[in-house]
Design a protein around this motif. Structure first.
Motif, PDB file in Angstrom:
ATOM      1  N   LYS A 193     -12.732   0.986  -4.553  1.00 41.56           N
ATOM      2  CA  LYS A 193     -12.461  -0.430  -4.301  1.00 41.56           C
ATOM      3  C   LYS A 193     -13.729  -1.163  -3.876  1.00 41.56           C
ATOM      4  O   LYS A 193     -13.965  -2.315  -4.268  1.00 41.56           O
ATOM      5  CB  LYS A 193     -11.377  -0.565  -3.230  1.00 41.56           C
ATOM      6  N   LEU A 194     -14.575  -0.476  -3.087  1.00 43.01           N
ATOM      7  CA  LEU A 194     -15.860  -1.070  -2.708  1.00 43.01           C
ATOM      8  C   LEU A 194     -16.731  -1.303  -3.943  1.00 43.01           C
ATOM      9  O   LEU A 194     -17.371  -2.355  -4.080  1.00 43.01           O
ATOM     10  CB  LEU A 194     -16.588  -0.166  -1.718  1.00 43.01           C
ATOM     11  N   ALA A 195     -16.744  -0.321  -4.842  1.00 48.89           N
ATOM     12  CA  ALA A 195     -17.551  -0.448  -6.051  1.00 48.89           C
ATOM     13  C   ALA A 195     -17.054  -1.595  -6.930  1.00 48.89           C
ATOM     14  O   ALA A 195     -17.852  -2.351  -7.498  1.00 48.89           O
ATOM     15  CB  ALA A 195     -17.524   0.868  -6.826  1.00 48.89           C
ATOM     16  N   ASN A 212      -3.066   7.330  -5.999  1.00 49.81           N
ATOM     17  CA  ASN A 212      -2.003   6.485  -6.553  1.00 49.81           C
ATOM     18  C   ASN A 212      -2.124   5.044  -6.078  1.00 49.81           C
ATOM     19  O   ASN A 212      -1.897   4.098  -6.847  1.00 49.81           O
ATOM     20  CB  ASN A 212      -0.631   7.034  -6.142  1.00 49.81           C
ATOM     21  N   ASP A 213      -2.463   4.880  -4.799  1.00 49.37           N
ATOM     22  CA  ASP A 213      -2.542   3.526  -4.254  1.00 49.37           C
ATOM     23  C   ASP A 213      -3.647   2.716  -4.921  1.00 49.37           C
ATOM     24  O   ASP A 213      -3.440   1.575  -5.314  1.00 49.37           O
ATOM     25  CB  ASP A 213      -2.787   3.584  -2.744  1.00 49.37           C
ATOM     26  N   ALA A 259      -3.381  -0.707  -7.112  1.00 50.58           N
ATOM     27  CA  ALA A 259      -4.110  -1.905  -6.683  1.00 50.58           C
ATOM     28  C   ALA A 259      -5.066  -2.396  -7.768  1.00 50.58           C
ATOM     29  O   ALA A 259      -5.171  -3.604  -8.020  1.00 50.58           O
ATOM     30  CB  ALA A 259      -4.877  -1.604  -5.396  1.00 50.58           C
ATOM     31  N   ILE A 260      -5.769  -1.474  -8.437  1.00 45.45           N
ATOM     32  CA  ILE A 260      -6.755  -1.886  -9.447  1.00 45.45           C
ATOM     33  C   ILE A 260      -6.063  -2.544 -10.638  1.00 45.45           C
ATOM     34  O   ILE A 260      -6.614  -3.473 -11.252  1.00 45.45           O
ATOM     35  CB  ILE A 260      -7.606  -0.675  -9.889  1.00 45.45           C
ATOM     36  N   PRO A 273       0.825  -1.222   0.000  1.00 41.47           N
ATOM     37  CA  PRO A 273       0.000   0.000   0.000  1.00 41.47           C
ATOM     38  C   PRO A 273       0.853   1.263   0.000  1.00 41.47           C
ATOM     39  O   PRO A 273       1.860   1.337   0.708  1.00 41.47           O
ATOM     40  CB  PRO A 273      -0.814  -0.114   1.294  1.00 41.47           C
ATOM     41  N   THR A 274       0.442   2.253  -0.788  1.00 41.66           N
ATOM     42  CA  THR A 274       1.137   3.538  -0.858  1.00 41.66           C
ATOM     43  C   THR A 274       0.539   4.438   0.217  1.00 41.66           C
ATOM     44  O   THR A 274      -0.335   5.261  -0.036  1.00 41.66           O
ATOM     45  CB  THR A 274       0.969   4.174  -2.248  1.00 41.66           C
TER      46      THR A 274
END
Length: 696
Positions: free
Chosen positions: A631-633, A657-658, A662-663, A607-608
């Protein structure tokens, strides 16, 4: 406003026809309301009984043919009459030709009347002057003005009002004003004519002053006048005057008039007060499609797309058929939410040909598809539109720009040049955005220079904002700052915002502090300015400065705009906030996030945590990052959609950025295509990579 035509069948042959001219005329008058079939049987009966020479009957036959939309029949009847035609017949012809918008024929008819017919009277001049006004036929109207004076009708209030209207519509407002001031008697139509002239000439403040003056003179305006004035308030964004007119309309008991009420809705919406617009709308007894459209478009343009769609669903339940303007508002709302499926369903309420033949609708559909990330569908609509005006071309260029297809947008612009289509300022905004999104600095310079050098256009502040954004992204902060100082106009929040974004990107805290002071001067209540500087302090671990900023925000009552993301499933838009647990599937969503978190760590994801604003423990920062709204979506999309479906997410703020990193990994792990649109650009994630390539 157009009214529906009601065609009533003439009761022949079951009803016996009278034989006397007087009875025929009475029967004719029964069928004169607009929309009835022309009384051809009466005409035929009059010919058979040799009653057509009756002057009164001839007049009503001429008028009825025009009312029924058959000007050719009227012309044939007029020219076929054996007996001399009097002034009433000529006036009926001129008025009728104007009513069916055959203005050139009306002017020609007037010229023929001057040579061979009776002298014009005070009923002739208003209609022929209206024809000249529509044609912008200044020379002809000026000659008719001379005829008015020679005939001694210059004191007639209706003739003088027609002259005021004529000169106003031809752009000679000073002449119109002089004629208006010379009128010994003025009625509500006279005042409305001069007010409308100022509005048409873009002199809106003067129009409002004339309206105030009319009230001081004791005039009681009608609904049409109030509609014009409220429209003026809408253009000026003058809600204070609009509210005063609202109170006046209520005092006079005309605020319930459907046209006045709709204009009030539109005025409040254009001024950004959707609460007041909704209050007026809810009180309306009769709501037509224009009223519904005004509210829907108001919600959409004021950043309330969910409310726009909810109202659209209510409109459907009332069986009011949407029109072009309704669909523009609905498609705009769908575009804001990224609701591709819902937008497609809404577009099916109108014929496909409507979108392909109407540039306004076509542009709205292109924009909706582009903002939902479906550039292929947008391109398909663009290619099939029959009449492409510049706005359609601009929509496609901007659509390609926002989805990262910069080179294609340049190619499309080259096509417009080959076709001889002259670009406007909006064209170059799309091109400069393409350069900004793809990091093409030299191309951006070339397009920016060509605005004035090649196309003789004046660069607007939006163009400066685009080129400064491009320089800032490329690290050319000094050049960007120098350009701001050289701008011929004052830099706005967009320009300084681009500069501040560049400072954050390249961690120039000193320059950022200076830029922020400018931004706070321009919009002191915007939390984003404080948050962005706080981000800069946080990334350099200046926690005390960051805490000081948060304290200033608290003292001023400024709250950070919460992150919010939307994702569509089967025509329903689901909304998520950071750490949200209100969704019915929250347990499954967080379970999916935990599962993804383990897989991400196995792939080496770290994680950034520098993007978290607060000086808290690293473990807490990681937890906060893991529950960002996007991220929830995405987790909801993974558990709810089929493996072949593209997950489309829209976020109101910029993706951090994080989350971006991640995505990219989530798309690779799940083998899914994920499209995220934030307030900055599109990000298309597929196979562990992102289309934007240059995320900063």
């Amino acid at each position: 406003m157009a009214t529906a035509l009601v065609c009533r069948p003439f009761p022949f042959p079951s009803v016996p026809l009278p034989s006397k001219a007087s009875e025929l005329k009475q029967l004719l008058l029964l069928f004169l309301p607009q929309g009835c079939h022309p009384p051809k049987p009466i005409h035929a009966r009059a010919l058979r009984l040799d009653l057509i020479q009756d002057s009164h009957l001839l007049y009503h036959l001429l008028a009825s043919y025009f009312d029924a939309g058959h000007p050719s029949h009227a012309c044939l009847l007029f020219h076929a009459a054996d007996h001399p035609r009097n002034i009433f017949h000529w006036n009926a012809m001129i008025r009728g030709l104007v009513s069916v918008d055959q203005t050139e024929d009306a002017v020609q008819f007037y010229a023929t009347m001057r040579r061979w017919g009776p002298s014009p009277d005070n009923f002739t001049f208003p209609f022929v002057l209206k024809a000249c006004a529509r044609l912008q036929f200044l020379e002809g109207g000026t000659k008719i003005h001379a005829h008015v004076i020679k005939a001694g009708h210059q004191v007639d209030v209706f003739v003088k009002t027609s002259l005021v209207s004529f000169y106003s519509k031809c752009g000679l407002l000073n002449t119109a004003q002089k004629l208006f001031e010379d009128m010994p008697v003025r009625n509500v139509v006279s005042w409305t004519s001069i007010i409308s002239g100022y509005i048409g000439g873009g002199r809106l403040e003067e129009a409002l002053n004339m309206f105030r003056r009319s009230l001081d003179m004791g005039l009681v305006p009608d609904g049409f006048t109030l509609v014009r004035i409220l429209t003026t308030c809408s253009h000026l964004g003058d809600m204070e005057t609009g509210e005063w007119i609202h109170r006046y309309a209520e005092d006079k008991g005309i605020s319930n008039n459907v046209f006045v009420a709709t204009s009030l809705v539109n005025m409040y919406a254009k001024c950004g007060s959707m609460e007041k617009a909704r209050a007026v709308f809810d009180r309306m007894v009769v709501k037509d499609v224009v009223s519904w459209s005004a509210m829907i478009c108001g919600y959409s343009s004021n950043g309330l797309p969910r409310e726009a769609l909810e109202l659209f669903f209510k409109m459907q339940n009332t069986n009011v058929r949407p029109d072009c303007y309704t669909m523009v508002g609905v498609l705009s709302a769908c575009a804001r939410l990224g609701a591709l499926e819902l937008g497609q369903q809404a577009s099916q309420l109108m014929d496909a040909s409507d979108f392909l033949m109407n540039p306004v609708l076509g542009t709205a559909l292109i924009d909706m598809y582009a903002k939902c990330g479906s550039i292929v569908r947008a391109w398909s609509i663009f290619k099939r539109i029959t009449e492409k005006d510049l706005i359609v071309w601009n929509a496609m260029i901007s659509g390609l720009a926002m989805t990262g297809h910069g080179k294609l947008s340049f190619g499309l612009f080259a096509q417009t040049e080959k076709l001889g289509i002259q670009p406007n300022g909006n064209t170059f905004i799309g091109l400069l955005c393409s350069c900004s999104h793809t990091g093409l600095v030299e191309d951006g310079r070339r397009y920016f220079d060509s605005i004035s050098r090649v196309y003789c256009l004046t660069p607007r502040v939006e163009h400066y904002g685009c080129i400064i954004d491009l320089f800032c992204r490329a690290g050319l902060l000094n050049e960007a700052y120098q350009l701001i100082n050289e701008m011929p106009m004052e830099a706005n929040v967009v320009v300084w915002g681009a500069m501040l974004g560049g400072c954050k990107l390249h961690r120039d805290t000193k320059l950022a502090e200076h830029v922020l002071k400018k931004l706070i001067e321009l919009e002191p209540q915007n939390s984003g300015n404080y948050v962005l500087l706080s981000n800069i302090y946080s990334t350099t671990e200046r926690w005390n400065d960051s805490a000081r900023l948060r304290l200033v925000m608290k003292e001023k009552g400024i709250q950070k705009t919460p992150g919010c993301s939307w994702v569509e499933l089967k025509g329903v838009v689901h909304e998520f906030h950071v750490g949200d647990i209100s969704h019915p599937l929250s347990n499954e969503i967080y379970s999916k996030l935990d599962e993804l978190g383990k897989k991400l760590k196995q792939r080496g994801y770290m994680p950034t945590t520098e993007v978290v604003l607060f000086d808290i423990e690293e473990e807490e920062k990681e937890h906060s990052l893991g529950h960002h709204s996007e991220k929830l979506a995405i987790a909801f999309g993974l558990i709810s959609m089929g493996p072949e479906d593209t997950i489309r997410v829209v976020k109101n703020l910029r993706v951090c950025n994080d989350c971006h990193a991640a995505i990219k990994l989530i798309s690779d792990i799940t083998n899914r295509e994920i499209v995220v649109r934030d307030n900055n650009r599109f990000h298309c994630f597929k196979d562990g990579s992102c289309s934007c390539n240059d995320y900063w």
